[in-house]
Design an enzyme around this catalytic site. Structure first.
Site, PDB file in Angstrom:
ATOM      1  N   GLN A  80       0.809  -1.212   0.000  1.00 11.26           N
ATOM      2  CA  GLN A  80       0.000   0.000   0.000  1.00 11.26           C
ATOM      3  C   GLN A  80       0.848   1.271   0.000  1.00 11.26           C
ATOM      4  O   GLN A  80       2.029   1.241   0.332  1.00 11.26           O
ATOM      5  CB  GLN A  80      -0.916   0.017   1.224  1.00 11.26           C
ATOM      6  CG  GLN A  80      -2.096  -0.915   1.138  1.00 11.26           C
ATOM      7  CD  GLN A  80      -3.110  -0.603   2.227  1.00 11.26           C
ATOM      8  OE1 GLN A  80      -3.145  -1.248   3.249  1.00 11.26           O
ATOM      9  NE2 GLN A  80      -3.921   0.420   1.989  1.00 11.26           N
ATOM     10  N   HIS A  81       0.208   2.367  -0.363  1.00  2.00           N
ATOM     11  CA  HIS A  81       0.680   3.746  -0.150  1.00  2.00           C
ATOM     12  C   HIS A  81       1.802   4.216  -1.064  1.00  2.00           C
ATOM     13  O   HIS A  81       2.071   5.414  -1.127  1.00  2.00           O
ATOM     14  CB  HIS A  81       1.146   3.959   1.291  1.00  2.00           C
ATOM     15  CG  HIS A  81       0.231   3.444   2.345  1.00  2.00           C
ATOM     16  ND1 HIS A  81      -1.117   3.708   2.355  1.00  2.00           N
ATOM     17  CD2 HIS A  81       0.478   2.680   3.439  1.00  2.00           C
ATOM     18  CE1 HIS A  81      -1.652   3.125   3.417  1.00  2.00           C
ATOM     19  NE2 HIS A  81      -0.717   2.491   4.081  1.00  2.00           N
ATOM     20  N   ASP A 243      -2.166  -4.866  -0.320  1.00  2.58           N
ATOM     21  CA  ASP A 243      -1.835  -6.174   0.243  1.00  2.58           C
ATOM     22  C   ASP A 243      -2.653  -6.494   1.491  1.00  2.58           C
ATOM     23  O   ASP A 243      -3.017  -7.653   1.714  1.00  2.58           O
ATOM     24  CB  ASP A 243      -0.340  -6.287   0.533  1.00  2.58           C
ATOM     25  CG  ASP A 243       0.218  -5.144   1.366  1.00  2.58           C
ATOM     26  OD1 ASP A 243      -0.534  -4.222   1.746  1.00  2.58           O
ATOM     27  OD2 ASP A 243       1.437  -5.167   1.634  1.00  2.58           O
TER      28      ASP A 243
END
Length: 503
Positions: A80-81, A243
């Site tokens: 992520q991110h 994820d």
């Protein structure tokens, strides 16, 4: 055949699921390099993700002797991110800044202040901005590399980028999008005004990907990619997701009352909710799930990353490290560790450093230092579970995944510290499995079948009952005291209030 891909921090994994057999029939894995620098910089080259995906896919096909013509759908899970900024030619303008990058902590603090502090963030976004989110990375690029920032044509997350490579489509879904810091998690849409605050020169409608439903396809595979792997050109690529969202699906955490705990480089604790999760601590990231609900989540930055640092400090392999931990008693003879080697997200301490406490001439041994590090990482996971409020307190079973979950010793420690049963799914690669299950969901609906995600999870998410671990009364009592001391240290060293109770 269905393919699930998980692009993580350390490697990309590919699993191939045979729906008829109801199990994974082949796997592949390739590592990629993490570039670390001053001030908490942690970046990767997206081209490494592509190379790893290609190699892992090739390995899986060869290992299972799979005819690629039998593959019908692919699902992507991604860390992520991460910020993947593309130019007009679709190529990355700058290395991807990752979820664990803390170089942008000052930019994140400035954004929180501009939004009116914690309360303003919650009102506008439904969560409080964290340094790991994409928003502060965009602000950082604008300040540090304005010439590259001005060239941005598209901003994608890692899983979005892999979908783009596979299909040519620039899309995302609500689960992963909710971790950007410019997505309204209550209304489940881009927050145009906040994105303008972060990137005033960029047009959100132009640079942000189109949001699609979690059960919808990102697109069909590009002909060049189909030819590369020998696939049919009608292969569907599902929406995919972050994820954590895919791990939730891969552990069957798609209904109320379930909790997933991931013990990887970082640690995540998440619970599924039908509605926006009011009642959680403000440190909880009230993300959307990748199945239509919400997935309130807490991330700690130091789990196996912490134990690995100490293990390598003593030049121990995993077996030897585990033996050292086992030879030390609960409580490590008074040694305690705040294992913030990578800073910390929850509690919000991006610039924190690891610290060892209670050392004296008698207890300063490799065994105690190893055990205290594992215990410190586990106390952080209890702190995370408590942040979930009723969603965490009502858990009767926690499904654990990740490298740390493979250790029976660590599972027992966790069961005692959390005072709840823990168990592992049979398939340890939960994110990749979740991506494959989501791909099956998407494919079935596209074919006009009456298929539900819950039904698929009931068929393919199977618990490994040999890993079922119950709390032991003596351990629960010892670790209750240990956790009290841990919380006291958090207050003394970092000003994190203990609160009314730790039970």
């Amino acid at each position: 055949m269905l393919v699930g891909v998980d692009c993580g921090t350390q490697s990309t994994k590919v699993v191939i699921l045979d729906p008829a057999l109801g199990r994974i029939v082949a796997q592949g894995q390739r590592s990629h390099e993490l570039h670390e620098g001053a001030n908490g910089r942690r970046e990767q080259d997206p081209a490494d993700w592509i190379r790893a995906l290609e190699g892992a896919f090739d390995d899986a096909l060869a290992a299972g002797q799979i005819d690629p013509q039998h593959i019908q759908a692919i699902g992507i899970s991604g860390q992520q991110h991460g910020m993947v900024a593309l130019g007009a030619d679709g190529m990355p303008l700058y290395p991807a800044k990752l979820w664990c990058d803390t170089e942008t902590s000052e930019h994140n603090a400035a954004l929180i202040e501009a939004l009116g502090g914690e309360r303003g963030c919650l009102d506008a976004l439904g969560l409080v901005l964290q340094t790991g989110y994409t928003a502060s990375k965009v602000a950082w690029l604008r300040e540090q590399h304005p010439e590259l920032y001005q060239q941005i044509a598209t901003l994608l997350l890692p899983h979005d980028y892999l979908n783009f490579w596979l299909t040519g489509e620039r899309v995302t879904e609500r689960g992963d999008a909710s971790g950007t810091g410019y997505f309204d998690t209550r209304r489940q849409q881009w927050h145009q005004e906040i994105f303008h605050l972060i990137a005033p020169e960029l047009d959100a409608r132009r640079v942000l990907p189109r949001i699609i439903e979690s059960h919808a396809p990102a697109g069909r595979i590009r002909s060049e990619i189909a030819a590369r792997f020998g696939l049919r050109e009608d292969v569907i690529v599902s929406s995919g997701g972050g994820d954590n969202m895919m791990s939730a699906i891969g552990t069957g955490n798609i209904a109320p009352g379930r909790v997933t705990l991931s013990m990887g480089t970082s640690g995540t604790v998440c619970a599924w909710s039908t509605d926006y999760p009011d009642g959680c601590d403000s440190q909880v990231a009230s993300f959307s799930s990748s199945d239509g609900g919400w997935l309130p989540l807490v991330c700690t930055m130091n789990v196996t990353s912490a134990t690995t640092r100490v293990r390598e400090m003593f030049d121990l392999d995993i077996t030897a490290f585990s033996a050292q931990v086992a030879s030390s008693p609960r409580g490590a003879q008074g040694v305690q560790v705040l294992p913030f080697f990578n800073g910390e997200r929850v509690p919000m301490l991006p610039r924190a450093e690891a610290s060892f406490h209670g050392l004296d001439s008698r207890n300063t041994t490799p065994a105690n230092l190893c055990r205290a590090t594992m215990e410190g990482a586990s106390y952080g996971l209890r702190y995370a579970l408590e942040c979930l409020g009723p969603l965490g307190a009502n858990a009767r079973q926690i499904r654990v995944v990740g490298g740390g979950a493979k250790s029976p010793l660590w599972r027992q420690m966790l069961a005692d510290i959390l005072n709840v049963e823990v168990v592992c799914p049979q398939v340890s690669e939960a994110a990749a499995l979740g991506a494959a299950i989501q791909a099956a969901w998407c494919l079935g609906l596209q074919q006009g079948n009456e298929v539900t995600l819950n039904g698929l999870c009931e068929r393919w998410v199977i618990l490994d009952l040999s890993t079922r671990t119950l709390p032991e009364a003596a351990g629960v009592a010892d670790y209750r005291s240990g956790y009290t001391r841990y919380r006291t240290l958090l207050e003394e060293v970092h000003g994190i209030a203990v609160g009314a109770t730790v039970d």
